[in-house]
Design a protein around this motif. Structure first.
Motif, PDB file in Angstrom:
ATOM      1  N   ARG A  79       0.842  -1.214   0.000  1.00 16.12           N
ATOM      2  CA  ARG A  79       0.000   0.000   0.000  1.00 16.12           C
ATOM      3  C   ARG A  79       0.873   1.258   0.000  1.00 16.12           C
ATOM      4  NH1 ARG A  79      -5.416   0.196   0.776  1.00 16.12           N
ATOM      5  NH2 ARG A  79      -6.378  -1.838   0.551  1.00 16.12           N
ATOM      6  N   GLN A  80       1.968   1.209   0.754  1.00 14.45           N
ATOM      7  CA  GLN A  80       2.860   2.381   0.800  1.00 14.45           C
ATOM      8  C   GLN A  80       3.643   2.540  -0.491  1.00 14.45           C
ATOM      9  OE1 GLN A  80       5.278   1.992   4.326  1.00 14.45           O
ATOM     10  NE2 GLN A  80       3.435   2.096   5.592  1.00 14.45           N
ATOM     11  N   ASN A  81       4.060   1.433  -1.075  1.00 11.00           N
ATOM     12  CA  ASN A  81       4.821   1.479  -2.326  1.00 11.00           C
ATOM     13  C   ASN A  81       4.238   0.454  -3.295  1.00 11.00           C
ATOM     14  OD1 ASN A  81       6.580   1.427  -4.417  1.00 11.00           O
ATOM     15  ND2 ASN A  81       8.361   0.748  -3.232  1.00 11.00           N
ATOM     16  N   PRO A  82       3.297   0.894  -4.118  1.00 14.23           N
ATOM     17  CA  PRO A  82       2.594  -0.066  -5.000  1.00 14.23           C
ATOM     18  C   PRO A  82       3.501  -0.787  -5.976  1.00 14.23           C
ATOM     19  CG  PRO A  82       1.422   2.021  -4.874  1.00 14.23           C
ATOM     20  CD  PRO A  82       2.747   2.245  -4.218  1.00 14.23           C
ATOM     21  N   SER A  83       4.724  -0.267  -6.206  1.00  5.52           N
ATOM     22  CA  SER A  83       5.628  -0.995  -7.107  1.00  5.52           C
ATOM     23  C   SER A  83       6.730  -1.715  -6.332  1.00  5.52           C
ATOM     24  CB  SER A  83       6.200  -0.059  -8.169  1.00  5.52           C
ATOM     25  OG  SER A  83       6.832   1.025  -7.549  1.00  5.52           O
ATOM     26  N   SER A  84       6.378  -2.214  -5.169  1.00  3.60           N
ATOM     27  CA  SER A  84       7.335  -2.965  -4.344  1.00  3.60           C
ATOM     28  C   SER A  84       7.776  -4.260  -5.023  1.00  3.60           C
ATOM     29  CB  SER A  84       6.676  -3.376  -3.013  1.00  3.60           C
ATOM     30  OG  SER A  84       6.401  -2.264  -2.223  1.00  3.60           O
ATOM     31  N   THR A  85       8.964  -4.722  -4.599  1.00  6.93           N
ATOM     32  CA  THR A  85       9.396  -6.068  -4.969  1.00  6.93           C
ATOM     33  C   THR A  85       9.325  -6.931  -3.714  1.00  6.93           C
ATOM     34  OG1 THR A  85      10.843  -5.253  -6.706  1.00  6.93           O
ATOM     35  CG2 THR A  85      11.301  -7.465  -5.872  1.00  6.93           C
ATOM     36  N   LEU A  86       8.556  -8.000  -3.803  1.00  7.80           N
ATOM     37  CA  LEU A  86       8.401  -8.913  -2.667  1.00  7.80           C
ATOM     38  C   LEU A  86       9.158 -10.202  -2.942  1.00  7.80           C
ATOM     39  CD1 LEU A  86       4.548  -8.551  -2.003  1.00  7.80           C
ATOM     40  CD2 LEU A  86       6.425  -7.197  -1.025  1.00  7.80           C
ATOM     41  N   GLY A  87       9.896 -10.655  -1.963  1.00  9.53           N
ATOM     42  CA  GLY A  87      10.579 -11.945  -2.048  1.00  9.53           C
ATOM     43  C   GLY A  87       9.691 -12.981  -1.374  1.00  9.53           C
ATOM     44  N   LEU A  88       9.308 -14.008  -2.112  1.00  7.07           N
ATOM     45  CA  LEU A  88       8.315 -14.954  -1.583  1.00  7.07           C
ATOM     46  C   LEU A  88       8.911 -16.330  -1.318  1.00  7.07           C
ATOM     47  CD1 LEU A  88       5.297 -13.901  -3.819  1.00  7.07           C
ATOM     48  CD2 LEU A  88       5.920 -13.085  -1.528  1.00  7.07           C
ATOM     49  N   ALA A  89       8.237 -17.049  -0.445  1.00  7.20           N
ATOM     50  CA  ALA A  89       8.698 -18.365  -0.006  1.00  7.20           C
ATOM     51  C   ALA A  89       7.567 -19.372  -0.192  1.00  7.20           C
ATOM     52  CB  ALA A  89       9.113 -18.296   1.460  1.00  7.20           C
ATOM     53  N   THR A  90       7.917 -20.626  -0.078  1.00  3.91           N
ATOM     54  CA  THR A  90       6.920 -21.697  -0.215  1.00  3.91           C
ATOM     55  C   THR A  90       6.959 -22.573   1.040  1.00  3.91           C
ATOM     56  OG1 THR A  90       8.597 -22.850  -1.480  1.00  3.91           O
ATOM     57  CG2 THR A  90       6.869 -21.743  -2.737  1.00  3.91           C
ATOM     58  N   GLY A  91       6.282 -23.710   0.972  1.00 14.44           N
ATOM     59  CA  GLY A  91       6.209 -24.580   2.147  1.00 14.44           C
ATOM     60  C   GLY A  91       4.903 -24.326   2.894  1.00 14.44           C
ATOM     61  N   GLY A  92       4.747 -25.010   4.004  1.00 15.12           N
ATOM     62  CA  GLY A  92       3.519 -24.871   4.790  1.00 15.12           C
ATOM     63  C   GLY A  92       3.437 -23.530   5.492  1.00 15.12           C
ATOM     64  N   THR A  93       4.581 -22.993   5.878  1.00 12.12           N
ATOM     65  CA  THR A  93       4.587 -21.792   6.720  1.00 12.12           C
ATOM     66  C   THR A  93       3.853 -20.599   6.092  1.00 12.12           C
ATOM     67  OG1 THR A  93       6.631 -22.560   7.707  1.00 12.12           O
ATOM     68  CG2 THR A  93       6.090 -20.233   8.029  1.00 12.12           C
ATOM     69  N   PRO A  94       4.118 -20.232   4.818  1.00  9.21           N
ATOM     70  CA  PRO A  94       3.465 -19.020   4.303  1.00  9.21           C
ATOM     71  C   PRO A  94       2.029 -19.190   3.822  1.00  9.21           C
ATOM     72  CG  PRO A  94       5.399 -19.636   2.953  1.00  9.21           C
ATOM     73  CD  PRO A  94       5.115 -20.759   3.868  1.00  9.21           C
ATOM     74  N   LEU A  95       1.471 -20.410   3.891  1.00  5.39           N
ATOM     75  CA  LEU A  95       0.121 -20.610   3.342  1.00  5.39           C
ATOM     76  C   LEU A  95      -0.904 -19.677   3.971  1.00  5.39           C
ATOM     77  CD1 LEU A  95      -0.082 -24.500   2.999  1.00  5.39           C
ATOM     78  CD2 LEU A  95      -0.091 -22.798   1.150  1.00  5.39           C
ATOM     79  N   GLY A  96      -0.817 -19.510   5.293  1.00  9.33           N
ATOM     80  CA  GLY A  96      -1.771 -18.640   5.998  1.00  9.33           C
ATOM     81  C   GLY A  96      -1.585 -17.179   5.606  1.00  9.33           C
ATOM     82  N   ILE A  97      -0.341 -16.792   5.349  1.00 12.49           N
ATOM     83  CA  ILE A  97      -0.062 -15.407   4.925  1.00 12.49           C
ATOM     84  C   ILE A  97      -0.722 -15.155   3.571  1.00 12.49           C
ATOM     85  CG2 ILE A  97       1.767 -13.796   4.250  1.00 12.49           C
ATOM     86  CD1 ILE A  97       3.653 -15.416   6.081  1.00 12.49           C
ATOM     87  N   TYR A  98      -0.526 -16.099   2.648  1.00  9.47           N
ATOM     88  CA  TYR A  98      -1.092 -15.913   1.312  1.00  9.47           C
ATOM     89  C   TYR A  98      -2.631 -15.891   1.387  1.00  9.47           C
ATOM     90  CZ  TYR A  98       3.723 -16.812  -0.161  1.00  9.47           C
ATOM     91  OH  TYR A  98       5.092 -16.747  -0.320  1.00  9.47           O
ATOM     92  N   ALA A  99      -3.197 -16.707   2.246  1.00  9.66           N
ATOM     93  CA  ALA A  99      -4.664 -16.696   2.394  1.00  9.66           C
ATOM     94  C   ALA A  99      -5.128 -15.320   2.887  1.00  9.66           C
ATOM     95  CB  ALA A  99      -5.104 -17.800   3.347  1.00  9.66           C
ATOM     96  N   CYS A 100      -4.390 -14.730   3.829  1.00  6.87           N
ATOM     97  CA  CYS A 100      -4.747 -13.384   4.332  1.00  6.87           C
ATOM     98  C   CYS A 100      -4.599 -12.342   3.221  1.00  6.87           C
ATOM     99  CB  CYS A 100      -3.847 -12.964   5.490  1.00  6.87           C
ATOM    100  SG  CYS A 100      -4.089 -13.881   7.003  1.00  6.87           S
ATOM    101  N   MET A 101      -3.564 -12.470   2.402  1.00  8.84           N
ATOM    102  CA  MET A 101      -3.352 -11.493   1.318  1.00  8.84           C
ATOM    103  C   MET A 101      -4.469 -11.601   0.284  1.00  8.84           C
ATOM    104  SD  MET A 101       0.791 -11.887   0.973  1.00  8.84           S
ATOM    105  CE  MET A 101       1.079 -10.762  -0.394  1.00  8.84           C
ATOM    106  N   VAL A 102      -4.870 -12.823  -0.016  1.00 11.42           N
ATOM    107  CA  VAL A 102      -5.951 -13.028  -0.985  1.00 11.42           C
ATOM    108  C   VAL A 102      -7.261 -12.451  -0.434  1.00 11.42           C
ATOM    109  CG1 VAL A 102      -7.364 -14.803  -2.101  1.00 11.42           C
ATOM    110  CG2 VAL A 102      -4.858 -15.030  -2.064  1.00 11.42           C
ATOM    111  N   ALA A 103      -7.543 -12.703   0.839  1.00 13.04           N
ATOM    112  CA  ALA A 103      -8.769 -12.174   1.452  1.00 13.04           C
ATOM    113  C   ALA A 103      -8.739 -10.646   1.450  1.00 13.04           C
ATOM    114  CB  ALA A 103      -8.909 -12.711   2.878  1.00 13.04           C
ATOM    115  N   ASP A 104      -7.582 -10.073   1.765  1.00  7.89           N
ATOM    116  CA  ASP A 104      -7.461  -8.612   1.781  1.00  7.89           C
ATOM    117  C   ASP A 104      -7.643  -8.044   0.368  1.00  7.89           C
ATOM    118  OD1 ASP A 104      -6.270  -5.900   2.738  1.00  7.89           O
ATOM    119  OD2 ASP A 104      -4.940  -6.543   1.109  1.00  7.89           O
ATOM    120  N   HIS A 105      -7.114  -8.742  -0.622  1.00 11.92           N
ATOM    121  CA  HIS A 105      -7.267  -8.268  -2.014  1.00 11.92           C
ATOM    122  C   HIS A 105      -8.751  -8.242  -2.384  1.00 11.92           C
ATOM    123  CE1 HIS A 105      -6.543  -7.728  -6.263  1.00 11.92           C
ATOM    124  NE2 HIS A 105      -7.243  -8.814  -6.521  1.00 11.92           N
ATOM    125  N   ARG A 106      -9.484  -9.277  -1.953  1.00 17.50           N
ATOM    126  CA  ARG A 106     -10.921  -9.337  -2.271  1.00 17.50           C
ATOM    127  C   ARG A 106     -11.695  -8.264  -1.518  1.00 17.50           C
ATOM    128  NH1 ARG A 106     -11.110 -15.478  -1.931  1.00 17.50           N
ATOM    129  NH2 ARG A 106     -10.484 -16.059  -4.028  1.00 17.50           N
TER     130      ARG A 106
END
Ligand code: GLP
Length: 254
Positions: free
Chosen positions: A25-52
């Motif tokens: 939100r502060q910098n719409p052209s940010s670069t995000l470094g992303l990870a996989t595995g079980g740990t970030p699944l909840g984060i991605y679910a929150c981001m998807v819900a927030d996007h909606r």
């Protein structure tokens, strides 16, 4: 390292997602470094819900993922390409060509490592790098013994990592033996690193992260040398570090 102690996986996920969403939100052209595995699944679910719900836009965001298995096609449900599509990219408005993941199917893997490093250099730095942690302290797929100077490279996965990740595969035999991973030197160039840990199976790794010396035998230990690391860890992941007295921070609420 700053430590945010949280109760559980859900609180960890909400807190980490809120840091990522604020960044975008502060910098719409940010670069995000992303990870996989079980740990970030909840984060991605929150981001998807927030996007909606709040229409946070990723139209100008770029992403770089840490790693990919060697030999799995993008369409393979165990590949990290597939994971990112299923859990995040297909649910938000990010352009496909702004998302970057190493290509573990490249016929010339060394050239692919160089291509990924060139890409990282062209992106003007990663604003926030998400990290999980392996039970043996690995970050990305940088296994114990990896040089802290490493850039993108091919790794031979340890049997402990194959066994730990085997829970996502039909059987242990299906877990690839090799992966391509961003190197520790590149991870350390991120402006802000967010390391997440939840559950008792991460307690040893979190203990080693906080209590042990910096050593290439424990890849995550290098994070102590970075000026802007936030660890978000839950009670279960912190149990050993607390017992040994190397985590003293009071519980933070935010
Ligand atoms: C894999 C990934 C790491 C991840 C680790 C922990 O090895 N390459 O990036 O941090 O697993 O995974 P999990 O979050 O499923 O425990």
């Amino acid at each position: 390292m700053k430590l945010n102690q949280v109760q559980n996986y859900d609180e960890m996920s909400r807190q980490a997602a809120s840091i990522l969403i604020s960044q975008v939100r502060q910098n719409p052209s940010s670069t995000l470094g992303l990870a996989t595995g079980g740990t970030p699944l909840g984060i991605y679910a929150c981001m998807v819900a927030d996007h909606r719900e709040n229409a946070t836009s990723y139209a100008q965001v770029s992403t770089v993922n840490l790693d990919e298995y060697v030999g799995l096609k993008e369409s393979d449900s165990q590949s990290y390409h597939f994971y990112m599509q299923r859990n995040l990219f297909s649910h938000i408005d990010i352009p496909r060509d702004a998302t970057h993941i190493p290509n573990g199917m490249s016929p010339d893997l060394l050239a692919e490592c160089r291509r990924y490093d060139d890409l990282l250099n062209s992106l003007n730095g990663v604003d926030i790098q998400l990290l999980g942690i392996g039970a043996n302290g690995h970050i990305g797929f940088n296994e114990p013994g990896t040089s802290f100077q490493a850039r993108t490279h091919i790794v031979e996965l340890t049997e402990t990592t194959r066994a730990a990740n085997g829970r996502y595969f039909p059987s242990l035999q299906d877990v690839p033996h090799k992966a391509i991973t961003m190197g520790i030197a590149s991870i350390m160039e991120s402006r802000h690193i967010l390391l997440l840990a939840s559950g008792t199976n991460k307690a040893e790794a979190v203990y080693a992260l906080f209590c042990d010396e910096v050593s290439e035998q424990n890849p995550s230990s290098i994070l102590k040398k970075h000026a802007n690391v936030t660890v978000i860890a839950d009670e279960a992941a912190l149990i050993l570090a607390k017992q040994k007295g190397c985590v003293e921070h009071p519980r933070k609420t935010s």
